[in-house]
Design an enzyme around this catalytic site. Structure first.
Site, PDB file in Angstrom:
ATOM      1  N   GLY A  54      -2.612  -6.444   6.737  1.00 29.66           N
ATOM      2  CA  GLY A  54      -3.669  -5.650   7.350  1.00 29.66           C
ATOM      3  C   GLY A  54      -4.456  -6.415   8.398  1.00 29.66           C
TER       4      GLY A  54
ATOM      5  N   GLY B 207      -8.592  -4.868   3.625  1.00 35.52           N
ATOM      6  CA  GLY B 207      -7.407  -4.871   4.482  1.00 35.52           C
ATOM      7  C   GLY B 207      -7.540  -3.746   5.490  1.00 35.52           C
ATOM      8  CG  ASP B 208      -3.892  -2.306   7.155  1.00 34.99           C
ATOM      9  OD1 ASP B 208      -3.889  -2.568   5.934  1.00 34.99           O
ATOM     10  OD2 ASP B 208      -2.859  -2.039   7.792  1.00 34.99           O
TER      11      ASP B 208
ATOM     12  NE  ARG C 237      -7.338  -8.589   3.097  1.00 29.01           N
ATOM     13  CZ  ARG C 237      -6.327  -7.738   3.030  1.00 29.01           C
ATOM     14  NH1 ARG C 237      -6.272  -6.852   2.065  1.00 29.01           N
ATOM     15  NH2 ARG C 237      -5.373  -7.756   3.910  1.00 29.01           N
TER      16      ARG C 237
ATOM     17  CB  THR D 117       2.420  -0.934   4.318  1.00 29.64           C
ATOM     18  OG1 THR D 117       3.746  -1.194   4.793  1.00 29.64           O
ATOM     19  CG2 THR D 117       2.280   0.542   4.029  1.00 29.64           C
ATOM     20  N   GLY D 118       1.494  -3.758   4.804  1.00 32.80           N
ATOM     21  CA  GLY D 118       1.757  -5.174   5.082  1.00 32.80           C
ATOM     22  C   GLY D 118       0.476  -5.889   5.462  1.00 32.80           C
TER      23      GLY D 118
ATOM     24  CB  THR E 212      -0.761  -0.004   1.346  1.00 33.59           C
ATOM     25  OG1 THR E 212      -1.488  -1.206   1.427  1.00 33.59           O
ATOM     26  CG2 THR E 212      -1.658   1.197   1.533  1.00 33.59           C
TER      27      THR E 212
HETATM   28  N1  ASP Z   1      -2.005  -3.444   4.166  1.00 37.48           N
HETATM   29  C1  ASP Z   1      -2.534  -3.848   2.886  1.00 37.48           C
HETATM   30  C2  ASP Z   1      -3.687  -4.778   3.087  1.00 37.48           C
HETATM   31  O1  ASP Z   1      -3.713  -5.510   4.061  1.00 37.48           O
HETATM   32  C3  ASP Z   1      -1.566  -4.515   1.976  1.00 37.48           C
HETATM   33  C4  ASP Z   1      -0.141  -4.054   1.966  1.00 37.48           C
HETATM   34  O2  ASP Z   1       0.183  -2.972   2.414  1.00 37.48           O
HETATM   35  O3  ASP Z   1       0.711  -4.831   1.482  1.00 37.48           O
HETATM   36  O4  ASP Z   1      -4.523  -4.823   2.211  1.00 37.48           O
END
Ligand code: ASP
Length: 307
Positions: free
Chosen positions: A219, A195-196, A193, A216-217, A165
């Site tokens: 969520g 995410g965060d 779905r 990020t990552g 993100t």
């Molecule tokens: N945080 C984002 C999600 O969970 C994805 C990401 O940042 O890689 O959708």
């Protein structure tokens, strides 16, 4: 003034920094910085060119938060529009609501004349098709799409693990703080779905009295811990931005089941300090810092193991 964004924010850094220098509001500068990233098909985890869900549909998430009014605007699972961040902005401006998803979000986007777009690019379709051909049994292929997707989603692998993100945190000349996020989310996710990134308090939070944070990552982890809101709350309770981020990382250590993976946290306070850490990171995460003058700097995020 300060601007903190992640590597995915690279394209927007000059625009946001310039607008902040010219005296524009934090939220305007953030939105303007995120838009070119959403439109660029080479950024494969945000907007056009992003990775699709299990049904090969692109569902986009975005959020903005005004730290002075605590108004937010967010969209989740939005299909068919080029700038989810601007649809989110209009939700904040025009509606008594904070978050729209799916068909309702698309309906609103159409109503306000948002730019429609075919966001799924040929290469994403090709990679999805390749996965489909390799992964599904002949019976599943024949019945597609009327098959259970749950197991497929469990084993889905993000084609670009480690890419994220885009998140923007900024403080403008007046001291006002804002946050913004935009993403195509987890590649091969279950349809619908979220995410965060569109969930205020999980993927982002801003409060002009204390600071802002964005993640990020995975969520799923920050949703469960309300990570971004927690960081701002820890600052309210007297923690420095660095202490607040580490406290939020410690909260994640209580997660025992479910998806446990990688999360990168970005945070600023209102006095020009910041902290960026990559939880379970492999040392490759970088971020951009612009401190109100001079050139933006690209810095390595501190990697922290969760266990
Ligand atoms: N945080 C984002 C999600 O969970 C994805 C990401 O940042 O890689 O959708």
């Amino acid at each position: 003034m300060i601007l903190l964004t992640n590597n995915e924010g690279t394209l927007g850094v000059p625009t946001t920094a310039r607008l902040l220098t010219q005296g524009h509001a934090a939220l305007d500068a953030i939105e303007a910085g995120i838009r070119p990233i959403e439109a660029d098909p080479t950024v494969r985890t945000v907007g056009r060119g992003g990775w699709p869900n299990l049904l090969c549909e692109l569902e986009l998430d975005a959020c903005l938060m005004d730290g002075t009014t605590l108004r937010t605007g967010a969209v989740g699972a939005l299909k068919g529009y080029l700038h989810p961040v601007s649809v989110a902005r209009e939700i904040m401006r025009r509606l008594p609501h904070e978050l729209l998803v799916g068909e309702g979000a698309a309906r609103f986007a159409q109503e306000i004349g948002a730019t429609p777009a075919e966001n799924l690019i040929e290469d994403s379709r090709r990679v999805w098709r390749d996965w489909f051909d390799r992964t599904l049994t002949p019976a599943q292929k024949q019945a597609w799409p009327n098959i259970p997707l749950a197991e497929l989603c469990r084993h889905a692998i993000d084609p670009e693990k480690g890419r994220d993100t885009t998140v923007f945190l900024a403080q403008d000349k007046t001291g006002a703080v804002g946050s913004g996020t935009s993403t195509s989310g987890w590649g091969w996710k279950y349809p619908g779905r979220l995410g965060d990134s569109p969930i205020v308090g999980a993927g982002s939070y801003a409060d002009t009295r204390f600071g802002a944070a964005a993640c990020t990552g995975a969520g799923e982890m920050t949703i469960r811990c309300c990570t971004a809101r927690s960081i701002v709350l820890y600052m309210k309770k007297g923690a420095s931005v660095g202490e607040a981020v580490l406290e939020a990382v410690d909260d994640m250590r209580a997660l025992k089941t479910g998806l446990i993976s990688r999360v990168t946290i970005h945070a600023i306070d209102t006095r020009g300090n910041h902290k960026t850490v990559a939880v379970n990171g492999d040392g490759t995460n970088v971020y951009w810092l612009w401190e109100g003058a001079g050139d933006p700097r690209r810095c390595p995020a501190e990697a922290i193991p969760l266990r």
